[in-house]
Design an enzyme around this catalytic site. Structure first.
Site, PDB file in Angstrom:
ATOM      1  N   TYR A  33      73.598 -11.907 -75.199  1.00 59.05           N
ATOM      2  CA  TYR A  33      74.787 -12.426 -74.517  1.00 59.05           C
ATOM      3  C   TYR A  33      75.946 -12.654 -75.473  1.00 59.05           C
ATOM      4  O   TYR A  33      75.800 -12.567 -76.696  1.00 59.05           O
ATOM      5  CB  TYR A  33      74.450 -13.724 -73.778  1.00 59.05           C
ATOM      6  CG  TYR A  33      74.317 -14.971 -74.646  1.00 59.05           C
ATOM      7  CD1 TYR A  33      73.233 -15.166 -75.490  1.00 59.05           C
ATOM      8  CD2 TYR A  33      75.304 -15.960 -74.609  1.00 59.05           C
ATOM      9  CE1 TYR A  33      73.115 -16.308 -76.271  1.00 59.05           C
ATOM     10  CE2 TYR A  33      75.194 -17.109 -75.384  1.00 59.05           C
ATOM     11  CZ  TYR A  33      74.100 -17.278 -76.207  1.00 59.05           C
ATOM     12  OH  TYR A  33      73.999 -18.410 -76.977  1.00 59.05           O
ATOM     13  N   LYS A 147      72.403 -12.343 -80.885  1.00 60.27           N
ATOM     14  CA  LYS A 147      72.727 -13.405 -79.928  1.00 60.27           C
ATOM     15  C   LYS A 147      71.861 -13.215 -78.685  1.00 60.27           C
ATOM     16  O   LYS A 147      72.306 -12.707 -77.653  1.00 60.27           O
ATOM     17  CB  LYS A 147      74.230 -13.392 -79.600  1.00 60.27           C
ATOM     18  CG  LYS A 147      74.746 -14.724 -79.086  1.00 60.27           C
ATOM     19  CD  LYS A 147      76.249 -14.795 -79.173  1.00 60.27           C
ATOM     20  CE  LYS A 147      76.835 -16.001 -78.455  1.00 60.27           C
ATOM     21  NZ  LYS A 147      76.287 -17.298 -78.841  1.00 60.27           N
ATOM     22  N   GLU A 180      72.795 -23.250 -89.597  1.00 59.79           N
ATOM     23  CA  GLU A 180      73.737 -23.425 -88.490  1.00 59.79           C
ATOM     24  C   GLU A 180      73.185 -24.493 -87.555  1.00 59.79           C
ATOM     25  O   GLU A 180      72.068 -24.989 -87.765  1.00 59.79           O
ATOM     26  CB  GLU A 180      73.950 -22.103 -87.749  1.00 59.79           C
ATOM     27  CG  GLU A 180      72.671 -21.558 -87.101  1.00 59.79           C
ATOM     28  CD  GLU A 180      72.859 -20.270 -86.309  1.00 59.79           C
ATOM     29  OE1 GLU A 180      74.006 -19.869 -86.052  1.00 59.79           O
ATOM     30  OE2 GLU A 180      71.837 -19.678 -85.922  1.00 59.79           O
TER      31      GLU A 180
HETATM   32  N1  PDD Z   1      77.184 -20.260 -79.098  1.00 55.31           N
HETATM   33  N2  PDD Z   1      75.420 -20.112 -83.866  1.00 55.31           N
HETATM   34  C1  PDD Z   1      74.785 -20.168 -82.688  1.00 55.31           C
HETATM   35  C2  PDD Z   1      73.295 -20.339 -82.685  1.00 55.31           C
HETATM   36  C3  PDD Z   1      75.508 -20.069 -81.491  1.00 55.31           C
HETATM   37  O1  PDD Z   1      74.849 -20.119 -80.321  1.00 55.31           O
HETATM   38  C4  PDD Z   1      76.916 -19.933 -81.535  1.00 55.31           C
HETATM   39  C5  PDD Z   1      77.760 -19.819 -80.298  1.00 55.31           C
HETATM   40  C6  PDD Z   1      77.548 -19.889 -82.794  1.00 55.31           C
HETATM   41  C7  PDD Z   1      79.034 -19.746 -82.938  1.00 55.31           C
HETATM   42  O2  PDD Z   1      79.472 -18.434 -82.602  1.00 55.31           O
HETATM   43  P1  PDD Z   1      80.935 -18.172 -82.048  1.00 55.31           P
HETATM   44  O3  PDD Z   1      81.892 -18.811 -83.007  1.00 55.31           O
HETATM   45  O4  PDD Z   1      81.068 -16.702 -82.037  1.00 55.31           O
HETATM   46  O5  PDD Z   1      81.012 -18.789 -80.689  1.00 55.31           O
HETATM   47  C8  PDD Z   1      76.756 -19.970 -83.927  1.00 55.31           C
HETATM   48  C9  PDD Z   1      77.859 -20.058 -77.845  1.00 55.31           C
HETATM   49  C10 PDD Z   1      79.203 -20.685 -77.781  1.00 55.31           C
HETATM   50  C11 PDD Z   1      76.933 -20.494 -76.736  1.00 55.31           C
HETATM   51  O6  PDD Z   1      75.732 -20.321 -76.890  1.00 55.31           O
HETATM   52  O7  PDD Z   1      77.405 -20.984 -75.714  1.00 55.31           O
END
Ligand code: PDD
Length: 282
Positions: A33, A147, A180
């Site tokens: 996703y 992701k 993270e």
């Molecule tokens: N999550 N690390 C993880 C595990 C994440 O799920 C996300 C983002 C990020 C940050 O990525 P970005 O800056 O591209 O949003 C880092 C999204 C927002 C979610 O799961 O809703």
């Protein structure tokens, strides 16, 4: 205006959107996703999100049923149909509907689901609302750069953080480095130098992370992509997390040890203001 979804090639109210029980997303979390937000009604960094989606798809050997430009078209159309001032768009692609079996199905069309929800307009609250975090041994799978919709470990870690009286958790690898949080990337500031863990299979290459690195460097800050340990977190002057949905949130304690203050510290604030100036027109 109701939230809307795009499923099986059609837009519909979110409440009417369904997928089949034999969808591999439901059976096996066999899918990936993206989450994209808008600023001033325009999707932010859409090309980068779609490029990362391609990497995630390749990572699970799933061939996209739609081209990047077709997906971009659906994103724009959904944002227009939903009519919100600002939206968050989720794009989820699974390996489709097939009898429950671990082998990849042949000739099965991947399922494409997009949801469009309202998101609060740009405000300055992120700087004023620092959170508490805890460190947890990373018990997720090894391919965190993908992701994946398999977010159970993230859900359990988030729950564990709340059970411990905190707001979120960050993951610690066997070598002692912190990667993270459950849904965002990590930055620390020590003596005015900014540091964020280097990319690799243990963390997602956050789009927001990249934008914050650029923002920091563009205002003359040093921003290193180097390992961060749990002790670095405890000793940091400032800690913050970044993601599409929260943009940036400051951290006020790690494992109950205060770091920074109740609000975003001076370096975090400068980075955030630069990010907003460049990307959110604020
Ligand atoms: N999550 N690390 C993880 C595990 C994440 O799920 C996300 C983002 C990020 C940050 O990525 P970005 O800056 O591209 O949003 C880092 C999204 C927002 C979610 O799961 O809703």
């Amino acid at each position: 205006v109701p939230d809307i979804a795009f499923v099986n090639e059609k837009f519909m109210p979110l409440g009417q959107a369904t997928v089949h029980v034999e969808d591999r997303g439901f059976q096996f979390a066999d899918g990936v996703y993206e989450a994209v937000r808008t600023y001033h009604g325009r999707p932010f960094a859409l090309d980068e999100h779609l490029a990362r989606l391609d990497l995630s798809l390749a990572g699970i050997k799933l061939v996209a049923p739609l081209s990047r430009s077709e997906l971009a078209g659906i994103v724009h159309e959904g944002i227009r149909l939903a009519g919100y001032r600002e939206s968050v768009v989720y794009i989820q692609i699974t390996r489709g509907v097939a009898p429950r079996h671990r082998r990849f199905p042949t000739n099965t069309k991947p399922t494409v689901v997009l949801t469009f929800r309202e998101c609060p307009p740009v405000s300055d609250t992120p700087l004023g609302k620092a959170i508490r975090i805890v460190t947890l041994d990373d018990f997720r799978w090894g391919w965190c750069h993908i992701k994946s919709v398999a977010l159970l470990a993230s859900v359990l870690a988030y729950e564990q953080a709340h059970a411990a009286g905190a707001d979120d958790a960050v993951f610690v690898e066997p070598d002692g480095t912190v990667t993270e949080s459950t849904a965002g990337n990590l930055f620390v500031v020590k003596e005015s130098r900014v540091r964020t863990p280097p990319l690799g299979p243990k963390l997602l290459a956050g789009i927001t992370r990249g934008k914050f690195i650029e923002a920091a460097r563009s205002i003359g800050l040093t921003c290193d992509e180097l390992p961060v340990t749990r002790d670095d977190l405890y000793a940091a002057d400032e800690v913050c997390l970044t993601s599409t949905t929260v943009e940036l949130v400051a951290v006020k304690s790690v494992d109950n040890r205060p770091v920074g203050g109740d609000k975003a510290g001076p370096v975090t604030t400068r980075m955030f203001q630069q990010f907003r100036k460049v990307h959110a027109g604020a």
